[in-house]
Design a protein around this motif. Structure first.
Motif, PDB file in Angstrom:
ATOM      1  N   ARG A   1       0.843  -1.206   0.000  1.00 24.15           N
ATOM      2  CA  ARG A   1       0.000   0.000   0.000  1.00 24.15           C
ATOM      3  C   ARG A   1       0.874   1.251   0.000  1.00 24.15           C
ATOM      4  O   ARG A   1       0.555   2.248  -0.661  1.00 24.15           O
ATOM      5  CB  ARG A   1      -0.956  -0.026   1.197  1.00 24.15           C
ATOM      6  CG  ARG A   1      -2.397  -0.028   0.730  1.00 24.15           C
ATOM      7  CD  ARG A   1      -3.413  -0.074   1.803  1.00 24.15           C
ATOM      8  NE  ARG A   1      -3.979  -1.398   1.968  1.00 24.15           N
ATOM      9  CZ  ARG A   1      -4.698  -2.039   1.032  1.00 24.15           C
ATOM     10  NH1 ARG A   1      -4.965  -1.482  -0.118  1.00 24.15           N
ATOM     11  NH2 ARG A   1      -5.154  -3.255   1.256  1.00 24.15           N
ATOM     12  N   LYS A   2       2.004   1.193   0.695  1.00 20.06           N
ATOM     13  CA  LYS A   2       2.915   2.347   0.696  1.00 20.06           C
ATOM     14  C   LYS A   2       3.518   2.542  -0.693  1.00 20.06           C
ATOM     15  O   LYS A   2       3.691   3.673  -1.150  1.00 20.06           O
ATOM     16  CB  LYS A   2       4.028   2.150   1.733  1.00 20.06           C
ATOM     17  CG  LYS A   2       3.520   2.330   3.156  1.00 20.06           C
ATOM     18  CD  LYS A   2       4.668   2.266   4.149  1.00 20.06           C
ATOM     19  CE  LYS A   2       4.143   2.364   5.583  1.00 20.06           C
ATOM     20  NZ  LYS A   2       5.021   1.738   6.560  1.00 20.06           N
ATOM     21  N   ILE A   3       3.840   1.448  -1.369  1.00 22.88           N
ATOM     22  CA  ILE A   3       4.382   1.564  -2.738  1.00 22.88           C
ATOM     23  C   ILE A   3       3.332   2.206  -3.652  1.00 22.88           C
ATOM     24  O   ILE A   3       3.641   3.094  -4.447  1.00 22.88           O
ATOM     25  CB  ILE A   3       4.816   0.174  -3.282  1.00 22.88           C
ATOM     26  CG1 ILE A   3       5.976  -0.392  -2.457  1.00 22.88           C
ATOM     27  CG2 ILE A   3       5.200   0.266  -4.757  1.00 22.88           C
ATOM     28  CD1 ILE A   3       6.348  -1.835  -2.793  1.00 22.88           C
ATOM     29  N   ILE A   4       2.080   1.774  -3.514  1.00 23.61           N
ATOM     30  CA  ILE A   4       1.021   2.359  -4.363  1.00 23.61           C
ATOM     31  C   ILE A   4       0.896   3.863  -4.060  1.00 23.61           C
ATOM     32  O   ILE A   4       0.779   4.682  -4.980  1.00 23.61           O
ATOM     33  CB  ILE A   4      -0.344   1.655  -4.148  1.00 23.61           C
ATOM     34  CG1 ILE A   4      -0.235   0.156  -4.421  1.00 23.61           C
ATOM     35  CG2 ILE A   4      -1.418   2.278  -5.056  1.00 23.61           C
ATOM     36  CD1 ILE A   4      -1.480  -0.652  -4.047  1.00 23.61           C
ATOM     37  N   ALA A   5       0.947   4.208  -2.774  1.00 24.66           N
ATOM     38  CA  ALA A   5       0.823   5.632  -2.401  1.00 24.66           C
ATOM     39  C   ALA A   5       1.981   6.446  -2.988  1.00 24.66           C
ATOM     40  O   ALA A   5       1.778   7.544  -3.504  1.00 24.66           O
ATOM     41  CB  ALA A   5       0.778   5.767  -0.893  1.00 24.66           C
ATOM     42  N   GLU A   6       3.179   5.885  -2.951  1.00 29.55           N
ATOM     43  CA  GLU A   6       4.358   6.582  -3.509  1.00 29.55           C
ATOM     44  C   GLU A   6       4.251   6.735  -5.017  1.00 29.55           C
ATOM     45  O   GLU A   6       4.508   7.782  -5.575  1.00 29.55           O
ATOM     46  CB  GLU A   6       5.604   5.705  -3.298  1.00 29.55           C
ATOM     47  CG  GLU A   6       6.423   5.941  -2.071  1.00 29.55           C
ATOM     48  CD  GLU A   6       7.359   4.734  -1.883  1.00 29.55           C
ATOM     49  OE1 GLU A   6       7.418   4.273  -0.750  1.00 29.55           O
ATOM     50  OE2 GLU A   6       7.982   4.246  -2.866  1.00 29.55           O
ATOM     51  N   ARG A   7       3.889   5.639  -5.674  1.00 31.12           N
ATOM     52  CA  ARG A   7       3.899   5.638  -7.142  1.00 31.12           C
ATOM     53  C   ARG A   7       2.655   6.303  -7.724  1.00 31.12           C
ATOM     54  O   ARG A   7       2.684   6.830  -8.821  1.00 31.12           O
ATOM     55  CB  ARG A   7       3.954   4.197  -7.689  1.00 31.12           C
ATOM     56  CG  ARG A   7       5.150   3.398  -7.237  1.00 31.12           C
ATOM     57  CD  ARG A   7       6.429   3.955  -7.828  1.00 31.12           C
ATOM     58  NE  ARG A   7       7.522   3.004  -7.756  1.00 31.12           N
ATOM     59  CZ  ARG A   7       8.549   3.095  -6.904  1.00 31.12           C
ATOM     60  NH1 ARG A   7       8.637   4.095  -6.065  1.00 31.12           N
ATOM     61  NH2 ARG A   7       9.506   2.185  -6.930  1.00 31.12           N
ATOM     62  N   TYR A   8       1.531   6.229  -7.002  1.00 33.49           N
ATOM     63  CA  TYR A   8       0.264   6.810  -7.479  1.00 33.49           C
ATOM     64  C   TYR A   8      -0.155   7.869  -6.457  1.00 33.49           C
ATOM     65  O   TYR A   8       0.395   8.956  -6.467  1.00 33.49           O
ATOM     66  CB  TYR A   8      -0.784   5.713  -7.673  1.00 33.49           C
ATOM     67  CG  TYR A   8      -0.433   4.806  -8.848  1.00 33.49           C
ATOM     68  CD1 TYR A   8      -0.959   5.025 -10.109  1.00 33.49           C
ATOM     69  CD2 TYR A   8       0.456   3.740  -8.698  1.00 33.49           C
ATOM     70  CE1 TYR A   8      -0.626   4.212 -11.193  1.00 33.49           C
ATOM     71  CE2 TYR A   8       0.802   2.929  -9.773  1.00 33.49           C
ATOM     72  CZ  TYR A   8       0.254   3.167 -11.022  1.00 33.49           C
ATOM     73  OH  TYR A   8       0.587   2.362 -12.079  1.00 33.49           O
ATOM     74  N   ASN A   9      -1.056   7.546  -5.555  1.00 27.32           N
ATOM     75  CA  ASN A   9      -1.358   8.459  -4.446  1.00 27.32           C
ATOM     76  C   ASN A   9      -2.069   7.678  -3.344  1.00 27.32           C
ATOM     77  O   ASN A   9      -2.421   6.503  -3.526  1.00 27.32           O
ATOM     78  CB  ASN A   9      -2.176   9.687  -4.910  1.00 27.32           C
ATOM     79  CG  ASN A   9      -3.530   9.282  -5.467  1.00 27.32           C
ATOM     80  OD1 ASN A   9      -4.158   8.341  -4.968  1.00 27.32           O
ATOM     81  ND2 ASN A   9      -3.992   9.978  -6.492  1.00 27.32           N
ATOM     82  N   ASN A  10      -2.290   8.335  -2.227  1.00 31.05           N
ATOM     83  CA  ASN A  10      -2.838   7.624  -1.077  1.00 31.05           C
ATOM     84  C   ASN A  10      -4.282   7.179  -1.298  1.00 31.05           C
ATOM     85  O   ASN A  10      -4.698   6.120  -0.845  1.00 31.05           O
ATOM     86  CB  ASN A  10      -2.729   8.500   0.180  1.00 31.05           C
ATOM     87  CG  ASN A  10      -3.001   7.663   1.411  1.00 31.05           C
ATOM     88  OD1 ASN A  10      -2.475   6.566   1.551  1.00 31.05           O
ATOM     89  ND2 ASN A  10      -3.871   8.157   2.278  1.00 31.05           N
ATOM     90  N   GLU A  11      -5.029   7.999  -2.040  1.00 33.87           N
ATOM     91  CA  GLU A  11      -6.430   7.635  -2.295  1.00 33.87           C
ATOM     92  C   GLU A  11      -6.482   6.283  -3.026  1.00 33.87           C
ATOM     93  O   GLU A  11      -7.233   5.381  -2.647  1.00 33.87           O
ATOM     94  CB  GLU A  11      -7.084   8.735  -3.152  1.00 33.87           C
ATOM     95  CG  GLU A  11      -8.547   8.500  -3.438  1.00 33.87           C
ATOM     96  CD  GLU A  11      -8.985   8.966  -4.830  1.00 33.87           C
ATOM     97  OE1 GLU A  11     -10.069   8.558  -5.237  1.00 33.87           O
ATOM     98  OE2 GLU A  11      -8.226   9.704  -5.502  1.00 33.87           O
ATOM     99  N   ILE A  12      -5.635   6.151  -4.047  1.00 30.34           N
ATOM    100  CA  ILE A  12      -5.633   4.891  -4.816  1.00 30.34           C
ATOM    101  C   ILE A  12      -5.095   3.741  -3.951  1.00 30.34           C
ATOM    102  O   ILE A  12      -5.595   2.619  -4.007  1.00 30.34           O
ATOM    103  CB  ILE A  12      -4.838   5.062  -6.127  1.00 30.34           C
ATOM    104  CG1 ILE A  12      -5.570   6.093  -6.990  1.00 30.34           C
ATOM    105  CG2 ILE A  12      -4.693   3.741  -6.875  1.00 30.34           C
ATOM    106  CD1 ILE A  12      -4.852   6.520  -8.217  1.00 30.34           C
ATOM    107  N   ALA A  13      -4.120   4.051  -3.117  1.00 29.79           N
ATOM    108  CA  ALA A  13      -3.563   3.013  -2.231  1.00 29.79           C
ATOM    109  C   ALA A  13      -4.636   2.430  -1.315  1.00 29.79           C
ATOM    110  O   ALA A  13      -4.575   1.250  -0.949  1.00 29.79           O
ATOM    111  CB  ALA A  13      -2.425   3.593  -1.398  1.00 29.79           C
ATOM    112  N   GLN A  14      -5.620   3.252  -0.975  1.00 32.08           N
ATOM    113  CA  GLN A  14      -6.693   2.772  -0.088  1.00 32.08           C
ATOM    114  C   GLN A  14      -7.779   2.014  -0.853  1.00 32.08           C
ATOM    115  O   GLN A  14      -8.575   1.300  -0.253  1.00 32.08           O
ATOM    116  CB  GLN A  14      -7.336   3.946   0.681  1.00 32.08           C
ATOM    117  CG  GLN A  14      -6.378   4.700   1.595  1.00 32.08           C
ATOM    118  CD  GLN A  14      -5.555   3.783   2.498  1.00 32.08           C
ATOM    119  OE1 GLN A  14      -6.078   2.839   3.087  1.00 32.08           O
ATOM    120  NE2 GLN A  14      -4.253   4.034   2.575  1.00 32.08           N
TER     121      GLN A  14
END
Ligand code: PEP
Length: 251
Positions: A192-205
């Protein structure tokens, strides 16, 4: 936003027509009253049509175990996204460890398949996971990061919202060795942290992250109770109605 639990069965290269039909019929019946959990089965390609007829209109969605990235042409033995859609597939498993490590699929090849699936409107269940030696060397998250970046290169924010990720430690697949809930949760949180870094926190959730690797009814509750584990990709236990539904019940 709460993520829905999603349990998918990967039947791999198992069963015959009769067995696949009986399993699909049993699951449709057993899943008829399930709410609050998405369910899918991924039979061998040659039984997609038969299983697709049975699960049509039910609580059980259909997925394939692989796809080829080209639309059509001289690609002997391969199936296109349009063919899978024609058969009623909603999902396609991509980058499974058996395809990576037994059949030699690379991140670059998986990436082409992910893009083709997303362009066609199929939901990829993208598998990532480390080998035992990689875990023991302390490289789990760097392996996962490399697989994530390589497999999802060029995937937009909007498209990533429809991807399902499955964390499947290779040492836990088909071995009976299950990652502990804490081990799995650590990697899911890392993803989820990788997704937040590469995309954003909304998408990570938003992105559902399944765990896969020797999930059974008796370990499902603890695994699926972790905050970042949104479901399971199930191999061996997906071949028996009671075991698979035991995992669904755990969700
Ligand atoms: C799988 O095939 O993705 C898998 C996790 O298999 P098993 O549940 O048998 O370990």
């Amino acid at each position: 936003m709460a993520r829905r639990k999603f349990i998918a069965g990967n039947w791999k290269m198992n069963l015959d027509r009769k067995g696949a039909v009986a399993l699909a019929e049993g699951l449709v019946k057993a899943a008829a009253n399930v709410v609050g959990c998405d369910i899918a089965v991924c039979p061998p390609a040659c039984y997609l049509e038969a299983v697709g007829q049975i699960v049509k209109g039910s609580n059980v969605a259909l997925g394939a175990q692989n796809v080829y990235h080209q639309a059509n042409g001289a690609f002997t033995g391969e199936l296109s996204t349009a063919m899978l859609l024609d058969l009623g597939c909603k999902y396609v498993i991509l980058g499974h460890s058996e395809r990576r490590h037994v059949l030699g699929e690379t991140d670059a090849e998986i990436n082409k398949k992910v893009i083709a699936a997303l362009d066609a409107g199929l939901i990829p269940i993208l598998c990532v996971g480390e080998l035992l030696a990689e875990r023991e060397a302390g490289n789990t998250m760097s392996v996962i990061r490399t697989q994530f970046d390589g497999s999802l290169a060029g995937v937009s924010r909007e498209k990533l919202k429809t991807v399902v990720i499955a964390y499947e430690p290779v040492w836990a697949i088909g071995t009976g060795k299950v990652a502990s809930p804490a081990q799995a949760e650590e990697v899911h949180l890392g993803l989820r942290k990788i997704i937040a870094e590469r995309y954003n926190n909304e998408i990570a959730q938003i992105v559902p992250i399944q765990y896969g690797g020797s999930v059974k009814p008796d370990n499902a509750v603890d695994l699926l109770g972790q905050p970042n584990i949104d479901g399971a990709l199930v191999g061996g236990a997906a071949l028996k109605v009671d075991q698979f539904m035991g995992i669904v019940a755990g969700a």
